[in-house]
Motif scaffolding. Structure first.
Motif, PDB file in Angstrom:
ATOM      1  N   THR A  56       0.789  -1.217  -0.003  1.00 22.15           N
ATOM      2  CA  THR A  56      -0.071   0.130  -0.111  1.00 22.15           C
ATOM      3  C   THR A  56       0.950   1.305  -0.004  1.00 22.15           C
ATOM      4  OG1 THR A  56      -0.153  -0.043   2.329  1.00 22.15           O
ATOM      5  CG2 THR A  56      -1.960  -0.919   1.165  1.00 22.15           C
ATOM      6  N   MET A  62      -2.934   0.594  -4.093  1.00 20.38           N
ATOM      7  CA  MET A  62      -2.240  -0.600  -3.722  1.00 20.38           C
ATOM      8  C   MET A  62      -1.807  -1.154  -4.935  1.00 20.38           C
ATOM      9  SD  MET A  62      -4.429  -3.636  -2.416  1.00 20.38           S
ATOM     10  CE  MET A  62      -5.318  -2.909  -1.143  1.00 20.38           C
ATOM     11  N   PHE A  78     -10.275  -0.087  -6.371  1.00 17.85           N
ATOM     12  CA  PHE A  78     -10.114   0.391  -4.954  1.00 17.85           C
ATOM     13  C   PHE A  78     -11.358   1.236  -4.885  1.00 17.85           C
ATOM     14  CE2 PHE A  78      -8.740   2.268  -1.292  1.00 17.85           C
ATOM     15  CZ  PHE A  78      -7.530   1.371  -0.801  1.00 17.85           C
ATOM     16  N   ILE A  97      -3.795   5.351   2.136  1.00 17.21           N
ATOM     17  CA  ILE A  97      -3.876   3.998   2.155  1.00 17.21           C
ATOM     18  C   ILE A  97      -3.163   3.319   3.339  1.00 17.21           C
ATOM     19  CG2 ILE A  97      -4.356   1.782   0.974  1.00 17.21           C
ATOM     20  CD1 ILE A  97      -4.203   3.106  -1.689  1.00 17.21           C
ATOM     21  N   VAL A 100      -2.525  -3.708   4.910  1.00 17.38           N
ATOM     22  CA  VAL A 100      -2.779  -4.774   3.951  1.00 17.38           C
ATOM     23  C   VAL A 100      -2.380  -5.988   4.559  1.00 17.38           C
ATOM     24  CG1 VAL A 100      -1.199  -4.464   2.390  1.00 17.38           C
ATOM     25  CG2 VAL A 100      -3.361  -5.752   1.662  1.00 17.38           C
ATOM     26  N   PHE A 114      -7.747  -4.589   4.170  1.00 15.17           N
ATOM     27  CA  PHE A 114      -7.118  -3.243   4.180  1.00 15.17           C
ATOM     28  C   PHE A 114      -7.691  -2.181   4.666  1.00 15.17           C
ATOM     29  CE2 PHE A 114      -9.269  -3.771   0.227  1.00 15.17           C
ATOM     30  CZ  PHE A 114      -9.941  -2.684  -0.239  1.00 15.17           C
ATOM     31  N   TYR A 116      -7.774   2.225   4.974  1.00 21.10           N
ATOM     32  CA  TYR A 116      -7.699   3.447   4.317  1.00 21.10           C
ATOM     33  C   TYR A 116      -8.399   4.616   5.139  1.00 21.10           C
ATOM     34  CZ  TYR A 116     -11.880   2.643   1.806  1.00 21.10           C
ATOM     35  OH  TYR A 116     -13.174   2.452   1.501  1.00 21.10           O
TER      36      TYR A 116
END
Length: 388
Positions: A56, A62, A78, A97, A100, A114, A116
């Motif tokens: 990330t 990503m 995303f 972000i 992950v 993940f 963000y």
């Protein structure tokens, strides 16, 4: 506190060696080797194989990187509510972000998690945690695990750390989001069990709430596992004990290492080993609360981030040691731990500091470091035999 004097030091399978003494076949020196660069402030990494990993970029995307061909591909699909993080206002803007990680059964289900900074137009931003399936170079079946509302316009202290425990539960960290303590409500955010911020949360891998989560009362957010958190970015599992350790950002000093315990209150902002930014702010007295002290704290600012327990064989004397990178002054720390007790602490690469966001280990046990730079790098920490 006892700090070992650091390397440039030599590892001789348990004891240091004077450079003037005869070299032995087992003597090695830890060195850095850049194996990938061109990443936009990388934050998190999870290895898909020994040569391929998801990374990330805080200020970017990503991406899937190939350490052998030195190429990267942007992962498509995303979520569209990602903050406009490219070209962030300044280095202290944490929007972007974050972490992950893979599902324990990733080989079968291709599921990843993940985190963000998510935006809501006209309202602000907050930390968001998502589960998805990695389908080639795209995301599919995206499902929200947690939105740490309320949204606000502050660009700091999202948290975003994640780990899957030995119990196959998902642990995630949410920062309290404030910069100044004088902006705290009457009951501080991190002490308010009706507020998702300033907490560590625990979920089932499908996003459900575990039945054995701590009970903080009928009005509490049910996913809360621990509270009193300012800004935890890193959390990792200790291999021998299955204990979870996490880093915590202080304000003026006050950076910590903690052991995660169910129902624990780590004290922010009522307890800190540092100082508050708002000198005039006095936290309210909270009756009937026991605060859990840190397992370790630094007397200077480190800004510790994504930690990792090393289980590889390249450095035998480092086996099961904890590695913690720091943003401030670009430090890298090694902790020798026995059970829950920190026995020795060593700062590595004093002559080669670099602002770092994450330490990670590959499937074969190689040790890597992510640098927090506009031209972010993946650096391998490798053993160089002194006989070379």
């Amino acid at each position: 506190m006892r700090f070992s004097i650091l390397l440039v030091s030599i590892l001789l399978f348990g004891c240091g060696q004077n450079l003037n003494e005869p070299k032995t076949p087992n003597a090695v020196l830890p060195v850095k080797e850049t194996v990938f660069e061109g990443l936009n402030r990388p934050w998190g990494i999870t290895f898909l194989s020994e040569e391929e990993a998801l990374v990330t970029e805080k200020n970017g995307h990503m991406v899937k990187v190939d350490l052998q061909t030195k190429t990267k591909k942007v992962i498509k699909g995303f979520p569209s509510d990602l903050t406009d993080s490219i070209g962030a206002v300044h280095i202290g803007d944490n929007s972007g972000i974050f972490e992950v990680i893979k599902h324990p059964d990733f080989t079968e289900n291709q599921v990843i998690y993940f985190s963000y900074a998510a935006k809501k137009p006209g309202v602000g931003k907050t930390t968001k945690f998502v589960r998805a399936r990695l389908q080639h170079d795209s995301l599919a079946d995206i499902k929200t695990v947690l939105v740490a509302d309320p949204y606000n316009h502050i660009n700091y202290h999202y948290g975003g750390g994640m780990v899957i425990g030995h119990d196959r539960k998902l642990y995630i960290t949410v920062g309290e989001r404030l910069f100044w303590e004088h902006d705290e409500p009457v009951l501080p955010i991190a002490q308010d069990v009706t507020d998702k911020r300033g907490k560590i949360h625990r979920f089932d891998l499908d996003g459900g709430i575990p039945e054995d989560n701590p009970d903080f009362g009928p009005d509490a957010v049910p996913s809360i596992f621990a509270l009193g958190i300012r800004n935890t970015q890193g959390i990792a599992i200790q291999p021998k004990t299955n204990t979870l350790w996490f880093t915590e950002h202080g304000t003026i000093q006050g950076d910590e290492l903690n052991i995660l315990k169910p129902g624990a209150n780590y004290g922010w902002p009522n307890r800190t080993t540092g100082r508050l930014r708002s000198k005039e702010y006095k936290p309210p007295k909270i009756e009937g609360v026991e605060f859990t002290p840190p397992t370790w704290f630094w007397h200077h600012t480190v800004a510790p981030t994504g930690l990792c327990f090393y289980t590889g064989d390249e450095f035998p004397t480092w086996k099961n040691n904890l590695f913690v990178p720091g943003l401030s002054r670009g430090s890298l720390w090694r902790f020798h731990i026995e059970g829950d007790t920190i026995k020795n602490v060593e700062e590595l690469f004093l002559d080669d500091r670099v602002r770092s966001r994450k330490v990670a280990q590959s499937p074969e046990g190689k040790l890597y470091l992510l640098t927090d730079e506009e031209n972010g790098k993946i650096i391998r920490i490798k053993a160089k035999p002194l006989s070379e």
